[in-house]
Design a protein around this motif. Structure first.
Motif, PDB file in Angstrom:
ATOM      1  N   VAL A 189     -21.207  19.943 -42.431  1.00  0.00           N
ATOM      2  CA  VAL A 189     -20.001  20.731 -42.138  1.00  0.00           C
ATOM      3  C   VAL A 189     -19.858  20.863 -40.621  1.00  0.00           C
ATOM      4  O   VAL A 189     -20.814  21.185 -39.921  1.00  0.00           O
ATOM      5  CB  VAL A 189     -20.078  22.143 -42.774  1.00  0.00           C
ATOM      6  CG1 VAL A 189     -18.769  22.896 -42.536  1.00  0.00           C
ATOM      7  CG2 VAL A 189     -20.366  22.060 -44.271  1.00  0.00           C
ATOM      8  N   VAL A 190     -18.641  20.587 -40.130  1.00  0.00           N
ATOM      9  CA  VAL A 190     -18.353  20.762 -38.703  1.00  0.00           C
ATOM     10  C   VAL A 190     -17.621  22.091 -38.538  1.00  0.00           C
ATOM     11  O   VAL A 190     -16.643  22.358 -39.245  1.00  0.00           O
ATOM     12  CB  VAL A 190     -17.484  19.601 -38.166  1.00  0.00           C
ATOM     13  CG1 VAL A 190     -17.089  19.855 -36.711  1.00  0.00           C
ATOM     14  CG2 VAL A 190     -18.239  18.285 -38.290  1.00  0.00           C
ATOM     15  N   VAL A 191     -18.106  22.924 -37.640  1.00  0.00           N
ATOM     16  CA  VAL A 191     -17.466  24.215 -37.372  1.00  0.00           C
ATOM     17  C   VAL A 191     -17.075  24.260 -35.905  1.00  0.00           C
ATOM     18  O   VAL A 191     -17.903  23.956 -35.037  1.00  0.00           O
ATOM     19  CB  VAL A 191     -18.437  25.389 -37.678  1.00  0.00           C
ATOM     20  CG1 VAL A 191     -17.787  26.732 -37.343  1.00  0.00           C
ATOM     21  CG2 VAL A 191     -18.882  25.367 -39.137  1.00  0.00           C
ATOM     22  N   THR A 192     -15.812  24.626 -35.601  1.00  0.00           N
ATOM     23  CA  THR A 192     -15.455  24.891 -34.201  1.00  0.00           C
ATOM     24  C   THR A 192     -15.373  26.392 -34.003  1.00  0.00           C
ATOM     25  O   THR A 192     -15.079  27.130 -34.943  1.00  0.00           O
ATOM     26  CB  THR A 192     -14.110  24.245 -33.791  1.00  0.00           C
ATOM     27  OG1 THR A 192     -13.042  24.916 -34.471  1.00  0.00           O
ATOM     28  CG2 THR A 192     -14.081  22.760 -34.092  1.00  0.00           C
ATOM     29  N   ARG A 228     -26.010  21.017 -43.325  1.00  0.00           N
ATOM     30  CA  ARG A 228     -26.282  20.592 -41.947  1.00  0.00           C
ATOM     31  C   ARG A 228     -25.001  20.902 -41.186  1.00  0.00           C
ATOM     32  O   ARG A 228     -23.924  20.414 -41.548  1.00  0.00           O
ATOM     33  CB  ARG A 228     -26.588  19.086 -41.911  1.00  0.00           C
ATOM     34  CG  ARG A 228     -26.750  18.535 -40.507  1.00  0.00           C
ATOM     35  CD  ARG A 228     -27.338  17.137 -40.564  1.00  0.00           C
ATOM     36  NE  ARG A 228     -26.377  16.128 -40.978  1.00  0.00           N
ATOM     37  CZ  ARG A 228     -25.494  15.533 -40.172  1.00  0.00           C
ATOM     38  NH1 ARG A 228     -25.442  15.859 -38.888  1.00  0.00           N
ATOM     39  NH2 ARG A 228     -24.665  14.614 -40.631  1.00  0.00           N
ATOM     40  N   VAL A 229     -25.115  21.746 -40.180  1.00  0.00           N
ATOM     41  CA  VAL A 229     -23.915  22.220 -39.485  1.00  0.00           C
ATOM     42  C   VAL A 229     -23.865  21.657 -38.064  1.00  0.00           C
ATOM     43  O   VAL A 229     -24.838  21.764 -37.321  1.00  0.00           O
ATOM     44  CB  VAL A 229     -23.893  23.775 -39.412  1.00  0.00           C
ATOM     45  CG1 VAL A 229     -22.671  24.259 -38.635  1.00  0.00           C
ATOM     46  CG2 VAL A 229     -23.912  24.383 -40.818  1.00  0.00           C
ATOM     47  N   THR A 230     -22.730  21.042 -37.712  1.00  0.00           N
ATOM     48  CA  THR A 230     -22.482  20.714 -36.305  1.00  0.00           C
ATOM     49  C   THR A 230     -21.546  21.792 -35.775  1.00  0.00           C
ATOM     50  O   THR A 230     -20.439  21.966 -36.287  1.00  0.00           O
ATOM     51  CB  THR A 230     -21.840  19.323 -36.150  1.00  0.00           C
ATOM     52  OG1 THR A 230     -22.691  18.355 -36.762  1.00  0.00           O
ATOM     53  CG2 THR A 230     -21.666  18.979 -34.670  1.00  0.00           C
ATOM     54  N   VAL A 269     -14.421  23.321 -40.566  1.00  0.00           N
ATOM     55  CA  VAL A 269     -13.896  24.687 -40.501  1.00  0.00           C
ATOM     56  C   VAL A 269     -13.566  24.964 -39.049  1.00  0.00           C
ATOM     57  O   VAL A 269     -14.449  25.041 -38.196  1.00  0.00           O
ATOM     58  CB  VAL A 269     -14.946  25.711 -41.018  1.00  0.00           C
ATOM     59  CG1 VAL A 269     -14.326  27.099 -41.064  1.00  0.00           C
ATOM     60  CG2 VAL A 269     -15.458  25.315 -42.392  1.00  0.00           C
ATOM     61  N   MET A 270     -12.281  25.076 -38.758  1.00  0.00           N
ATOM     62  CA  MET A 270     -11.830  25.179 -37.370  1.00  0.00           C
ATOM     63  C   MET A 270     -11.536  26.627 -37.024  1.00  0.00           C
ATOM     64  O   MET A 270     -10.395  27.080 -37.161  1.00  0.00           O
ATOM     65  CB  MET A 270     -10.568  24.323 -37.184  1.00  0.00           C
ATOM     66  CG  MET A 270     -10.757  22.886 -37.611  1.00  0.00           C
ATOM     67  SD  MET A 270     -12.037  22.125 -36.629  1.00  0.00           S
ATOM     68  CE  MET A 270     -11.748  20.439 -36.956  1.00  0.00           C
TER      69      MET A 270
END
Ligand code: C5P
Length: 396
Positions: A189-192, A228-230, A269-270
């Motif tokens: 998951v990519v989170v900004t 796994r979070v970026t 998730v932005m």
């Protein structure tokens, strides 16, 4: 079952230390190997001999013990386990952990380790509720330390409240849950998060008031479910969580590049508050007063990261955007969902009176393909946990 698992059990110096004996038995019954470490305070409550007998292991007590160091140095000891469990975690031990102190064996092991750590706090209710302990707890949670308890109830000192060590079966269950796979295990998951800074010249920039608190809590909640979070973060006030891959950026353009580089992902998730505009004529030298009056800034539109990710060919299965609105929240957020092409919008009312922007709480409306769901006002951490659970259900 905990077979093949090694648990380094650090026993802190509190009245609840005697329960560590029962804890050792129950962990071993489930197949775990327990390596005990006693603080000098703990030795006032339990004897090294009883701990050693129950653990069927050597007990580690001193940082500067030559025999111990020759057998297994403290660095190796700190990394030889699958989990470090601190039970009871006293207020003092928590403070040392939060401050990064290393003045005895237990605190040195905790600082030297790259192994996951779980604490089971136990202390008097006033100590638990003291602002210093609250601060330390927030720091430890940000560092990715797991926690079980404390529970509420009558205390050994005669007072009543939160601060009791969780009952041994509860601690064992938390340890077993730690080793079980989470619903997002194997998912990326990519989170900004946070604001962006758009340069005006080398020393000045345009920013916004986003603290990064909600994005940080979300990354931690997704991590706790096994993802796994970026974590792509602008210059936020809140420190990034532990246990995630942190990518620090300044501007919207840098954030867009970092997000593209982080793909593919199962979800994005932005939560960042991205500046819509950058200064197209940003100077590469500091603007000076008196160089012909007030400077005229020319603005250029920033890339819309959320819209770009939503429309990309390798689009994540779930794309979630945020909408900070000051009025007509649902109508604006619903329109935004369609415009950006994302699956969900988490909308909140950030009018000045709500205290949400930069505050500890949030009150959101989740806009999905089926409509708007209003969630009650709750902490940003709780909002994050609920959203992470919904994301896990959606990706299941
Ligand atoms: O259009 P608005 O800024 O209100 O949209 C907010 C949502 O869009 C947030 O999820 C934010 O992270 C995202 N966004 C973006 N890139 C931009 C502007 C906003 O990803 N340039």
């Amino acid at each position: 079952m905990l077979s093949d698992k090694t648990i380094l059990l650090i026993i802190g110096g509190g009245i609840a230390a005697f329960r560590a004996l029962e804890l050792i038995r129950r962990l071993r019954e489930r197949g775990a190997k327990v390596t005990p470490v006693l603080t000098s305070g703990a030795e006032e409550f339990v004897t090294p001999l009883s701990v050693s007998a129950l653990a069927a292991s050597k007990v580690y007590r001193n940082l500067f013990d030559l025999t111990d160091e020759a057998e297994m140095g403290h660095i190796e000891l700190s990394r030889s386990a699958d989990l470090i469990l601190v039970a009871p975690a006293t207020a003092n031990l928590m403070a040392k952990m939060a401050g990064g102190m290393a003045d005895d064996l237990a605190s040195t092991l905790l600082l030297a380790t790259d192994t996951p750590v779980m604490i089971a706090p136990a202390m008097n209710v006033r100590m638990w509720e003291h602002p210093a302990t609250r601060r330390n707890l927030a720091t430890l949670e940000g560092d990715g330390i797991r926690r079980v308890g404390p529970d509420e109830g009558p205390m050994a000192c005669g007072e009543y409240g939160a601060g009791r060590l969780t009952e041994v079966p509860g601690i064992v269950a938390a340890v077993e849950a730690f080793f079980a796979d989470g619903p997002l295990t194997g998912r990326h998951v990519v989170v900004t998060s946070g604001p962006t800074h758009e340069a005006i010249d080398p020393v000045r920039y345009i920013a916004n008031r986003s603290s990064g608190a909600q994005g940080t809590a979300l990354a931690a909640a997704l991590r706790d479910l096994g993802a796994r979070v970026t974590f792509v973060t602008g210059p936020a006030r809140v420190a990034p969580p532990g246990g995630v891959d942190v990518v620090r950026v300044e501007s919207a353009a840098e954030m867009a590049t970092a997000v593209a580089a982080a793909m593919p992902a199962d979800a994005a998730v932005m939560a960042a508050a991205v500046a819509d505009w950058r200064v197209a004529n940003a100077g590469d030298r500091k603007l000076k007063k008196g160089d012909g009056g007030a400077p005229e800034l020319v603005f250029a539109e920033n890339p819309d990261i959320l819209a770009t990710v939503s429309r990309a060919a390798d689009r994540p299965a779930l794309v979630v955007g945020f909408a900070a609105e000051t009025h007509d929240v649902v109508a604006h957020a619903t329109a935004k969902r369609a415009r950006k092409g994302c699956d969900w919008i988490v909308a909140n009312d950030v009018s000045p009176g709500t205290g949400i922007m930069g505050g500890a709480e949030n009150a959101v409306t989740l806009i999905t393909e089926t409509g708007a769901e209003e969630w009650p006002r709750m902490s940003k951490a709780e909002t994050a946990r609920r959203l992470a659970t919904r994301i896990a259900e959606r990706l299941a």
